[in-house]
Design an enzyme around this catalytic site. Structure first.
Site, PDB file in Angstrom:
ATOM      1  N   TYR A  50       0.803  -1.176   0.141  1.00 53.70           N
ATOM      2  CA  TYR A  50      -0.161  -0.044   0.101  1.00 53.70           C
ATOM      3  C   TYR A  50       0.745   1.386  -0.007  1.00 53.70           C
ATOM      4  O   TYR A  50       0.220   2.329  -0.077  1.00 53.70           O
ATOM      5  CB  TYR A  50      -1.119  -0.129   1.214  1.00 53.70           C
ATOM      6  CG  TYR A  50      -1.968  -1.176   1.105  1.00 53.70           C
ATOM      7  CD1 TYR A  50      -1.843  -2.389   2.086  1.00 53.70           C
ATOM      8  CD2 TYR A  50      -3.010  -1.284   0.270  1.00 53.70           C
ATOM      9  CE1 TYR A  50      -2.634  -3.327   2.012  1.00 53.70           C
ATOM     10  CE2 TYR A  50      -3.892  -2.434   0.103  1.00 53.70           C
ATOM     11  CZ  TYR A  50      -3.672  -3.267   1.191  1.00 53.70           C
ATOM     12  OH  TYR A  50      -4.519  -4.660   1.107  1.00 53.70           O
ATOM     13  N   ASN A  77     -13.017   4.418  -1.492  1.00 53.79           N
ATOM     14  CA  ASN A  77     -12.156   3.258  -1.424  1.00 53.79           C
ATOM     15  C   ASN A  77     -12.786   2.439  -0.320  1.00 53.79           C
ATOM     16  O   ASN A  77     -12.614   2.724   0.928  1.00 53.79           O
ATOM     17  CB  ASN A  77     -10.736   3.541  -0.978  1.00 53.79           C
ATOM     18  CG  ASN A  77      -9.756   2.231  -0.910  1.00 53.79           C
ATOM     19  OD1 ASN A  77     -10.212   1.251  -0.699  1.00 53.79           O
ATOM     20  ND2 ASN A  77      -8.535   2.462  -0.888  1.00 53.79           N
ATOM     21  N   HIS A 100     -15.570  -6.098  -1.356  1.00 50.07           N
ATOM     22  CA  HIS A 100     -15.756  -7.485  -1.633  1.00 50.07           C
ATOM     23  C   HIS A 100     -16.868  -8.255  -0.781  1.00 50.07           C
ATOM     24  O   HIS A 100     -17.307  -9.395  -0.928  1.00 50.07           O
ATOM     25  CB  HIS A 100     -14.380  -8.526  -1.284  1.00 50.07           C
ATOM     26  CG  HIS A 100     -13.199  -7.571  -1.575  1.00 50.07           C
ATOM     27  ND1 HIS A 100     -12.923  -7.463  -2.938  1.00 50.07           N
ATOM     28  CD2 HIS A 100     -12.285  -7.166  -0.889  1.00 50.07           C
ATOM     29  CE1 HIS A 100     -11.829  -6.803  -3.179  1.00 50.07           C
ATOM     30  NE2 HIS A 100     -11.449  -6.799  -2.102  1.00 50.07           N
ATOM     31  N   ASP A 144     -26.088  -0.272  -1.936  1.00 49.61           N
ATOM     32  CA  ASP A 144     -27.493   0.255  -1.814  1.00 49.61           C
ATOM     33  C   ASP A 144     -27.109   1.781  -1.396  1.00 49.61           C
ATOM     34  O   ASP A 144     -28.208   2.530  -2.043  1.00 49.61           O
ATOM     35  CB  ASP A 144     -28.151  -0.459  -0.997  1.00 49.61           C
ATOM     36  CG  ASP A 144     -28.580  -2.003  -1.327  1.00 49.61           C
ATOM     37  OD1 ASP A 144     -28.930  -2.747  -0.337  1.00 49.61           O
ATOM     38  OD2 ASP A 144     -28.527  -2.234  -2.754  1.00 49.61           O
ATOM     39  N   HIS A 203      -8.645   1.991  -5.513  1.00 51.16           N
ATOM     40  CA  HIS A 203      -8.132   1.185  -4.729  1.00 51.16           C
ATOM     41  C   HIS A 203      -6.732   1.330  -4.771  1.00 51.16           C
ATOM     42  O   HIS A 203      -6.044   1.445  -6.044  1.00 51.16           O
ATOM     43  CB  HIS A 203      -8.419  -0.453  -5.177  1.00 51.16           C
ATOM     44  CG  HIS A 203      -9.504  -0.667  -5.042  1.00 51.16           C
ATOM     45  ND1 HIS A 203     -10.308  -1.024  -3.802  1.00 51.16           N
ATOM     46  CD2 HIS A 203     -10.833  -1.166  -5.949  1.00 51.16           C
ATOM     47  CE1 HIS A 203     -11.619  -1.411  -3.828  1.00 51.16           C
ATOM     48  NE2 HIS A 203     -11.759  -1.313  -5.310  1.00 51.16           N
ATOM     49  N   VAL A 204      -5.893   1.609  -3.772  1.00 53.06           N
ATOM     50  CA  VAL A 204      -4.446   1.642  -3.766  1.00 53.06           C
ATOM     51  C   VAL A 204      -3.588   0.544  -4.367  1.00 53.06           C
ATOM     52  O   VAL A 204      -2.798   0.792  -5.397  1.00 53.06           O
ATOM     53  CB  VAL A 204      -4.043   2.133  -2.253  1.00 53.06           C
ATOM     54  CG1 VAL A 204      -2.383   2.118  -2.307  1.00 53.06           C
ATOM     55  CG2 VAL A 204      -4.641   3.067  -1.498  1.00 53.06           C
ATOM     56  N   SER A 205      -4.039  -0.593  -4.112  1.00 47.07           N
ATOM     57  CA  SER A 205      -3.416  -1.526  -4.909  1.00 47.07           C
ATOM     58  C   SER A 205      -4.067  -2.119  -6.020  1.00 47.07           C
ATOM     59  O   SER A 205      -5.251  -1.503  -6.490  1.00 47.07           O
ATOM     60  CB  SER A 205      -3.307  -2.795  -3.760  1.00 47.07           C
ATOM     61  OG  SER A 205      -4.688  -3.394  -3.617  1.00 47.07           O
ATOM     62  N   ARG A 248     -10.326 -10.894  -4.228  1.00 49.07           N
ATOM     63  CA  ARG A 248     -10.267  -9.639  -4.466  1.00 49.07           C
ATOM     64  C   ARG A 248     -10.791  -9.087  -5.667  1.00 49.07           C
ATOM     65  O   ARG A 248     -10.952  -8.068  -5.807  1.00 49.07           O
ATOM     66  CB  ARG A 248      -8.710  -8.985  -4.025  1.00 49.07           C
ATOM     67  CG  ARG A 248      -8.211  -9.170  -2.766  1.00 49.07           C
ATOM     68  CD  ARG A 248      -6.917  -8.379  -2.470  1.00 49.07           C
ATOM     69  NE  ARG A 248      -6.171  -8.727  -1.171  1.00 49.07           N
ATOM     70  CZ  ARG A 248      -6.423  -8.525   0.061  1.00 49.07           C
ATOM     71  NH1 ARG A 248      -7.589  -7.601   0.186  1.00 49.07           N
ATOM     72  NH2 ARG A 248      -5.862  -9.112   1.112  1.00 49.07           N
TER      73      ARG A 248
HETATM   74  O1  LIG Z   1      -5.868  -1.545  -2.510  1.00 49.63           O
HETATM   75  C1  LIG Z   1      -6.974  -1.104  -1.819  1.00 49.63           C
HETATM   76  O2  LIG Z   1      -6.991   0.157  -1.648  1.00 49.63           O
HETATM   77  C2  LIG Z   1      -7.978  -2.107  -1.025  1.00 49.63           C
HETATM   78  O3  LIG Z   1      -9.095  -1.446  -1.125  1.00 49.63           O
HETATM   79  C3  LIG Z   1      -7.452  -1.975   0.448  1.00 49.63           C
HETATM   80  C4  LIG Z   1      -8.138  -2.928   1.299  1.00 49.63           C
HETATM   81  C5  LIG Z   1      -7.410  -3.128   2.591  1.00 49.63           C
HETATM   82  C6  LIG Z   1      -7.897  -1.963   3.502  1.00 49.63           C
HETATM   83  C7  LIG Z   1      -6.694  -2.032   4.436  1.00 49.63           C
HETATM   84  O4  LIG Z   1      -5.865  -1.213   4.227  1.00 49.63           O
HETATM   85  C8  LIG Z   1      -4.589  -1.369   4.882  1.00 49.63           C
HETATM   86  C9  LIG Z   1      -3.628  -0.692   4.754  1.00 49.63           C
HETATM   87  C10 LIG Z   1      -2.531  -0.591   5.513  1.00 49.63           C
HETATM   88  C11 LIG Z   1      -2.212  -1.781   6.597  1.00 49.63           C
HETATM   89  C12 LIG Z   1      -3.163  -2.477   6.647  1.00 49.63           C
HETATM   90  C13 LIG Z   1      -4.485  -2.403   6.087  1.00 49.63           C
HETATM   91  C14 LIG Z   1      -8.088  -4.610   0.529  1.00 49.63           C
HETATM   92  O5  LIG Z   1      -9.116  -5.319   1.345  1.00 49.63           O
HETATM   93  C15 LIG Z   1      -8.892  -4.242  -0.844  1.00 49.63           C
HETATM   94  O6  LIG Z   1      -8.895  -5.572  -1.248  1.00 49.63           O
HETATM   95  C16 LIG Z   1      -7.863  -3.469  -1.600  1.00 49.63           C
END
Ligand SMILES: O=C(O)[C@]1(O)C[C@H](CCCOc2ccccc2)[C@@H](O)[C@H](O)C1
Length: 155
Positions: free
Chosen positions: A27, A79, A85, A92, A105-107, A116
């Site tokens: 991230y 985000n 998921h 809604d 999404h950051v990733s 995912r």
């Molecule tokens: O890539 C993204 O922005 C996600 O939305 C981030 C979610 C995770 C959010 C939690 O992000 C963290 C960041 C740093 C440390 C721990 C969790 C993940 O469940 C999605 O599949 C993709």
């Protein structure tokens, strides 16, 4: 519109308050506060209003989305985090307020685990930005300000 300016609401879901503090290899190193500061600065440059909201509680997210229906919000950047998921409730809420939104999404969720790859939001999003790191928030805000129409609904 609020105060004569295009208004963008940026919503971050659960655990994104840990952005930059955990799993930086996935991230990145920028914190959510860095993202918020950069987003507000971009808003000033674009003469737009940027509201920023993060919650770990699904109902609070629904409440904030419903509030956007009457607070002048013209577009939402969301985000949803893990709710991406799982959450029909937030899907809604977005559909219920009829505010156009960008899913962010950051990733790159499509290059990660299979589970995912499904999002409850993508089929209704005006645009989807994935894999651009924290910069994606600025790309999304710029797009909302320059391409989304002004909303007149206030009630
Ligand atoms: O890539 C993204 O922005 C996600 O939305 C981030 C979610 C995770 C959010 C939690 O992000 C963290 C960041 C740093 C440390 C721990 C969790 C993940 O469940 C999605 O599949 C993709």
């Amino acid at each position: 519109m609020r105060g004569g300016k295009k208004t963008v609401l940026v919503i971050n879901g659960p655990n994104l308050n840990l952005l930059g503090l955990r799993e930086p290899h996935i991230y990145g190193h920028e914190t959510l506060k860095d993202v918020e500061n950069n987003s507000v600065k971009l808003g000033q440059q674009l003469d737009a209003e940027v509201d920023f909201f993060q919650t770990n509680w699904e109902g609070a997210c629904v409440d904030r989305i419903q509030e956007a229906r009457t607070d002048g919000t013209d577009g939402i950047v969301i985000n949803p985090g893990g709710w991406t998921h799982t959450s029909v409730a937030i899907r809604d809420a977005l559909l219920g307020v009829s505010i156009p939104f960008i899913e962010l999404h950051v990733s790159n969720i499509h290059a990660r685990e299979e589970w995912r790859h499904h999002s409850y939001f993508s089929d209704k999003a005006k645009a989807i930005i994935v894999g651009c790191g924290a910069s994606g928030y600025e790309y999304a805000i710029d797009h909302v300000v320059k391409k989304f129409p002004e909303r007149s609904e206030r009630s």
